[in-house]
Design an enzyme around this catalytic site. Structure first.
Site, PDB file in Angstrom:
ATOM      1  N   ARG A  77      37.626   0.471 -79.000  1.00 32.05           N
ATOM      2  CA  ARG A  77      38.324   1.681 -78.579  1.00 32.05           C
ATOM      3  C   ARG A  77      39.802   1.550 -78.938  1.00 32.05           C
ATOM      4  O   ARG A  77      40.366   0.458 -78.853  1.00 32.05           O
ATOM      5  CB  ARG A  77      38.211   1.868 -77.057  1.00 32.05           C
ATOM      6  CG  ARG A  77      36.849   2.254 -76.562  1.00 32.05           C
ATOM      7  CD  ARG A  77      36.870   2.585 -75.075  1.00 32.05           C
ATOM      8  NE  ARG A  77      37.229   1.456 -74.242  1.00 32.05           N
ATOM      9  CZ  ARG A  77      38.417   1.249 -73.700  1.00 32.05           C
ATOM     10  NH1 ARG A  77      39.412   2.110 -73.896  1.00 32.05           N
ATOM     11  NH2 ARG A  77      38.653   0.191 -72.957  1.00 32.05           N
ATOM     12  N   TYR A 219      33.476   3.912 -84.113  1.00 31.58           N
ATOM     13  CA  TYR A 219      33.092   2.822 -83.218  1.00 31.58           C
ATOM     14  C   TYR A 219      33.008   3.240 -81.745  1.00 31.58           C
ATOM     15  O   TYR A 219      33.891   3.927 -81.232  1.00 31.58           O
ATOM     16  CB  TYR A 219      34.102   1.664 -83.325  1.00 31.58           C
ATOM     17  CG  TYR A 219      33.497   0.353 -82.852  1.00 31.58           C
ATOM     18  CD1 TYR A 219      32.775  -0.453 -83.718  1.00 31.58           C
ATOM     19  CD2 TYR A 219      33.603  -0.045 -81.527  1.00 31.58           C
ATOM     20  CE1 TYR A 219      32.187  -1.630 -83.285  1.00 31.58           C
ATOM     21  CE2 TYR A 219      33.018  -1.223 -81.082  1.00 31.58           C
ATOM     22  CZ  TYR A 219      32.314  -2.009 -81.972  1.00 31.58           C
ATOM     23  OH  TYR A 219      31.728  -3.167 -81.538  1.00 31.58           O
ATOM     24  N   LYS A 228      32.755   7.269 -72.675  1.00 26.91           N
ATOM     25  CA  LYS A 228      34.068   7.246 -72.017  1.00 26.91           C
ATOM     26  C   LYS A 228      34.739   8.629 -72.047  1.00 26.91           C
ATOM     27  O   LYS A 228      35.415   9.017 -71.101  1.00 26.91           O
ATOM     28  CB  LYS A 228      34.974   6.219 -72.692  1.00 26.91           C
ATOM     29  CG  LYS A 228      34.408   4.805 -72.700  1.00 26.91           C
ATOM     30  CD  LYS A 228      34.219   4.260 -71.310  1.00 26.91           C
ATOM     31  CE  LYS A 228      33.812   2.798 -71.351  1.00 26.91           C
ATOM     32  NZ  LYS A 228      33.596   2.237 -70.022  1.00 26.91           N
ATOM     33  N   HIS A 248      34.236   4.480 -63.027  1.00 25.79           N
ATOM     34  CA  HIS A 248      33.914   3.402 -63.966  1.00 25.79           C
ATOM     35  C   HIS A 248      33.268   2.272 -63.148  1.00 25.79           C
ATOM     36  O   HIS A 248      33.893   1.264 -62.857  1.00 25.79           O
ATOM     37  CB  HIS A 248      35.218   2.951 -64.619  1.00 25.79           C
ATOM     38  CG  HIS A 248      35.050   2.006 -65.761  1.00 25.79           C
ATOM     39  ND1 HIS A 248      36.056   1.177 -66.199  1.00 25.79           N
ATOM     40  CD2 HIS A 248      33.992   1.755 -66.575  1.00 25.79           C
ATOM     41  CE1 HIS A 248      35.636   0.464 -67.217  1.00 25.79           C
ATOM     42  NE2 HIS A 248      34.387   0.785 -67.468  1.00 25.79           N
ATOM     43  N   SER A 270      37.697  -4.483 -67.612  1.00 26.40           N
ATOM     44  CA  SER A 270      36.909  -5.089 -68.704  1.00 26.40           C
ATOM     45  C   SER A 270      36.950  -6.615 -68.601  1.00 26.40           C
ATOM     46  O   SER A 270      37.935  -7.179 -68.123  1.00 26.40           O
ATOM     47  CB  SER A 270      37.486  -4.698 -70.060  1.00 26.40           C
ATOM     48  OG  SER A 270      37.554  -3.315 -70.145  1.00 26.40           O
ATOM     49  N   CYS A 272      35.254  -8.653 -66.746  1.00 32.14           N
ATOM     50  CA  CYS A 272      35.095  -9.249 -65.410  1.00 32.14           C
ATOM     51  C   CYS A 272      33.620  -9.380 -65.042  1.00 32.14           C
ATOM     52  O   CYS A 272      33.293  -9.666 -63.894  1.00 32.14           O
ATOM     53  CB  CYS A 272      35.814  -8.420 -64.357  1.00 32.14           C
ATOM     54  SG  CYS A 272      37.596  -8.546 -64.476  1.00 32.14           S
ATOM     55  N   ASP A 295      27.894   0.659 -66.016  1.00 32.63           N
ATOM     56  CA  ASP A 295      29.249   1.024 -66.455  1.00 32.63           C
ATOM     57  C   ASP A 295      29.841   2.260 -65.766  1.00 32.63           C
ATOM     58  O   ASP A 295      31.033   2.290 -65.520  1.00 32.63           O
ATOM     59  CB  ASP A 295      29.245   1.246 -67.976  1.00 32.63           C
ATOM     60  CG  ASP A 295      30.637   1.223 -68.580  1.00 32.63           C
ATOM     61  OD1 ASP A 295      31.458   0.400 -68.144  1.00 32.63           O
ATOM     62  OD2 ASP A 295      30.906   2.030 -69.483  1.00 32.63           O
ATOM     63  N   ARG A 395      28.602  -5.616 -80.295  1.00 25.94           N
ATOM     64  CA  ARG A 395      27.876  -4.899 -79.230  1.00 25.94           C
ATOM     65  C   ARG A 395      26.378  -4.852 -79.468  1.00 25.94           C
ATOM     66  O   ARG A 395      25.918  -4.926 -80.615  1.00 25.94           O
ATOM     67  CB  ARG A 395      28.378  -3.452 -79.166  1.00 25.94           C
ATOM     68  CG  ARG A 395      29.841  -3.330 -78.760  1.00 25.94           C
ATOM     69  CD  ARG A 395      29.985  -3.382 -77.275  1.00 25.94           C
ATOM     70  NE  ARG A 395      31.362  -3.626 -76.854  1.00 25.94           N
ATOM     71  CZ  ARG A 395      31.757  -3.575 -75.587  1.00 25.94           C
ATOM     72  NH1 ARG A 395      30.899  -3.276 -74.634  1.00 25.94           N
ATOM     73  NH2 ARG A 395      33.003  -3.833 -75.261  1.00 25.94           N
TER      74      ARG A 395
HETATM   75  O1  O2Y Z   1      35.038  -0.894 -77.792  1.00 24.13           O
HETATM   76  C1  O2Y Z   1      34.306  -0.016 -77.298  1.00 24.13           C
HETATM   77  O2  O2Y Z   1      34.261   1.110 -77.749  1.00 24.13           O
HETATM   78  C2  O2Y Z   1      33.482  -0.342 -76.173  1.00 24.13           C
HETATM   79  S1  O2Y Z   1      34.329  -0.333 -74.668  1.00 24.13           S
HETATM   80  C3  O2Y Z   1      33.137  -0.406 -73.431  1.00 24.13           C
HETATM   81  C4  O2Y Z   1      31.807  -0.410 -73.752  1.00 24.13           C
HETATM   82  C5  O2Y Z   1      30.866  -0.452 -72.758  1.00 24.13           C
HETATM   83  C6  O2Y Z   1      31.266  -0.443 -71.465  1.00 24.13           C
HETATM   84  N1  O2Y Z   1      32.581  -0.431 -71.145  1.00 24.13           N
HETATM   85  C7  O2Y Z   1      33.512  -0.443 -72.085  1.00 24.13           C
HETATM   86  C8  O2Y Z   1      34.926  -0.456 -71.592  1.00 24.13           C
HETATM   87  O3  O2Y Z   1      35.873  -0.585 -72.346  1.00 24.13           O
HETATM   88  O4  O2Y Z   1      35.100  -0.309 -70.368  1.00 24.13           O
HETATM   89 MN    MN Z   2      33.332   0.163 -69.236  1.00 23.71          MN
END
Ligand code: O2Y
Ligand code: MN
Length: 615
Positions: A77, A219, A228, A248, A270, A272, A295, A395
């Site tokens: 992200r 991605y 998200k 979340h 994240s 944890c 999540d 992932r």
């Molecule tokens: O990098 C990404 O796009 C994944 S981020 C993610 C993926 C699954 C669950 N939680 C997260 C997060 O950043 O909280």
């Molecule tokens: Mn998450």
């Protein structure tokens, strides 16, 4: 007029018009309406295998699994390019990037012009939450990425069944996505999907009009827009306006040896171990943990005044490195079949591999790493640093139904009644293993000050600095964070509400010389047991300045030799001096939210300070 490649499966005039307008702008080869069937899923997988974009894994070791590699610049992200484009900047708040919606739309429209040349435009009708649930919401994503389509199949509920619920004039969140303009000489020919340079990537949420526009990344959370972008950034705004909660949070079902059930949600920043906790295998006799979600939780009040939660997702987008049969057996079994792997390494036998998978390679075995290069154990780069076979954010996209620990009622459209909320972060000192809030408002203060200690090396900060991530929502709240705190306080004032109890947990305590005090993983069930008891008004506890803390004998340590009496004492000690520093640090954190900071939370902090002064 761009041609439809299959029959338009809906009479929803507004939806069809929206799709055709975007097709005019993006100029794809044709429009394909996704029906959500397995046939569609496997045909798209096969197409991508044939074109070299995907690798099919060994069908005996990983049936129906495929591996993708992204562009090395498109691996996570991108918070710096994520925007909350509300009409007024003050509504986005100090923790979100902001551009005025008209300006951002004009910029992005230029980027979208002709961006799908040579590609198919896929239309994905999807439901976040069980189709037809009164807590669920419908979105429609337009994308030029078949990889996104198959991920949406896994992570959401897709296709004609969603269009049936939508009817001819139902409400949906329009989501537009493109990986970016194709290369001059056609699509990338190196087996990875294209993307735009960083300065042209935009992940935009328009909260007032409930729209999502994403450009330039293929991605994860940037592209799989139900996750998200809709289920958190847009849903937080809908939840605020409609009186519910979009969080979340993992959701787990906890059953005691007598068969009594409690449902627990938990918010953790994240890294944890949220997925690990959601899929935990208890080490205490007779207790059971089942997974409802790992999540995101959406919660609405039921007629009985309790909060009912659904998992809006249909699968897990789990981080691969570090996942093993030891750390999370249920996650490993979830991704044994029907799984999409991204940026993992490929073994000679056609299986995947990543750092921390705890599977030894054959002596001298060579892998193909996440960049497509040959890799050998012990390989170092020009600076002598170890080269990773899998990207640290590699992932697996696995289906919820393939998780051995999935709760049989995980898709109940009515949701599950929540008994407890957990908050936690990585805190090597000060915060005890577990404590319970004194009240809802005190619990909101705990949630609003969640944070993890960062290492000096990681962020170029003083060692011991706590990076605050309120409610683990910092990158995911679609409006001003202080208004979101106020919404949590409002939830506590709903007439007739029977609210969950609130707990703070900390699995990450260390001794002064750096030894872990608590084993974590399956042994966290011992803390869950105390939480279960507290929800029933039982469980030994003492009222302290920071909240209700377990007495030293309250946590069941049967068969747990690694935690001595002295360790337990340290895990449950009240560190008054540490807490005084904590109060000062929370005060600094609150100051960032200015005048919007709810007075009740400042009063809670003052009250905590006053209680500590008396210790
Ligand atoms: O990098 C990404 O796009 C994944 S981020 C993610 C993926 C699954 C669950 N939680 C997260 C997060 O950043 O909280
Ligand atoms: Mn998450």
């Amino acid at each position: 007029m761009v041609k439809h490649l299959n029959a338009i499966p809906t009479k929803h005039a507004k939806l069809v018009k929206w799709v055709e307008e975007w097709a005019e702008l993006c100029e794809p080869n044709g429009i394909y309406w996704c029906d959500g069937t397995n046939t569609e899923y496997y045909a798209l997988c096969e197409e991508m295998v044939q074109s070299g974009l995907a690798t099919r894994l060994n069908s005996k070791l990983r049936p129906d699994c495929v591996l993708f590699r992204s562009d090395p610049s498109d691996v996570a992200r991108v918070e710096a390019r994520t925007y909350i484009a509300s009409e007024k900047q003050e509504d986005a708040g100090p923790t979100n990037n902001w551009i005025a919606p008209a300006e951002l739309k004009a910029t992005m429209r230029e980027l979208y012009k002709g961006c799908m040349h040579g590609r198919t435009m896929y239309v994905i009708p999807y439901s976040m939450g069980p189709v037809g649930s009164n807590i669920a919401k419908i979105g429609v994503e337009i994308t030029d990425s078949a990889y996104v389509v198959i991920n949406m199949h896994v992570m959401t509920r897709v296709g004609n069944k969603v269009l049936e619920v939508l009817g001819d004039d139902g409400e949906f969140v329009p989501c537009i996505h493109s990986v970016g303009k194709p290369l001059e000489n056609g699509e990338s020919d190196n087996g990875i999907w294209p993307c735009a340079p960083m300065e042209k990537k935009y992940i935009a949420q328009f909260p007032e009009t409930r729209e999502i526009w994403s450009y330039g990344s293929g991605y994860g959370g940037n592209a799989i827009l139900g996750k998200k972008c809709l289920a958190l950034r847009i849903a937080t705004v809908q939840a605020r306006d409609e009186g519910w909660m979009a969080e979340h949070m993992l959701i787990l079902k906890l059953t005691n040896p007598e068969g009594k059930v409690k449902y627990v949600t938990g918010a953790f920043p994240s890294a944890c171990g949220k997925t690990n906790l959601a899929m935990l295998i208890p080490t205490i006799e007779g207790w059971k943990v089942e997974t409802v979600g790992d999540d995101i939780a959406w919660m609405k009040f039921g007629k009985d005044g309790r909060l009912y939660a659904i998992n809006p997702e249909n699968g897990f987008f789990g981080v691969a490195p570090g996942t093993s049969m030891q750390s999370n057996k249920n996650a490993m079994l979830s991704c044994r079949q029907e799984t999409i792997f991204t940026n993992c390494a490929l073994r000679e036998n056609g299986d995947i591999w990543w750092e921390g998978i705890d599977i030894d390679l054959e002596p001298g075995e060579k892998l193909i790493d996440w960049k497509g290069n040959v890799w050998e154990a012990g390989q170092v780069d020009a600076d002598g640093k170890p080269v990773k076979a899998a990207h640290p954010n590699a992932r697996f996209s696995a289906r919820g139904r393939n998780c051995p620990a999935i709760a049989p009622n995980w898709e109940d459209p009515a949701g599950v009644p929540i008994d407890a909320f957990l908050f936690g972060g990585r805190r090597p000192s000060t915060l005890p293993l577990v404590y319970q809030s004194l009240s809802w408002e005190h619990g909101v203060m705990i949630g609003s000050s969640v944070g993890s200690e960062v290492t000096a090396a990681a962020l170029d900060v003083k060692a011991g600095t706590v990076r605050r991530d309120p409610f683990a929502m910092l990158p995911f709240c679609g409006y001003h964070m202080a208004d979101y705190f106020a919404h949590w306080l409002e939830i506590g004032k709903v007439a007739g509400a029977k609210l969950p109890k609130i707990f703070c947990v900390n699995w990450f305590r260390k001794t002064a010389d750096g030894r872990w005090l608590w084993p974590g993983f399956g042994d966290n069930s011992r803390v869950l047991k105390w939480i279960f008891e507290r929800c029933d008004g039982e469980g030994k506890a003492q009222e302290t300045a920071i909240g209700y803390m377990p007495t030293e004998d309250a946590i069941d340590r049967t068969g747990l030799d690694s935690v001595s009496d002295a360790d337990m004492k340290e895990l449950l000690a009240l560190d008054v001096e540490g807490w005084k520093k904590e109060v000062a640090s929370i005060r600094e954190h609150y100051a960032k939210f200015g005048d919007k900071m709810p007075k009740e939370l400042l009063a809670q902090l003052d009250a905590l300070e006053a209680r500590l002064a008396k210790c």
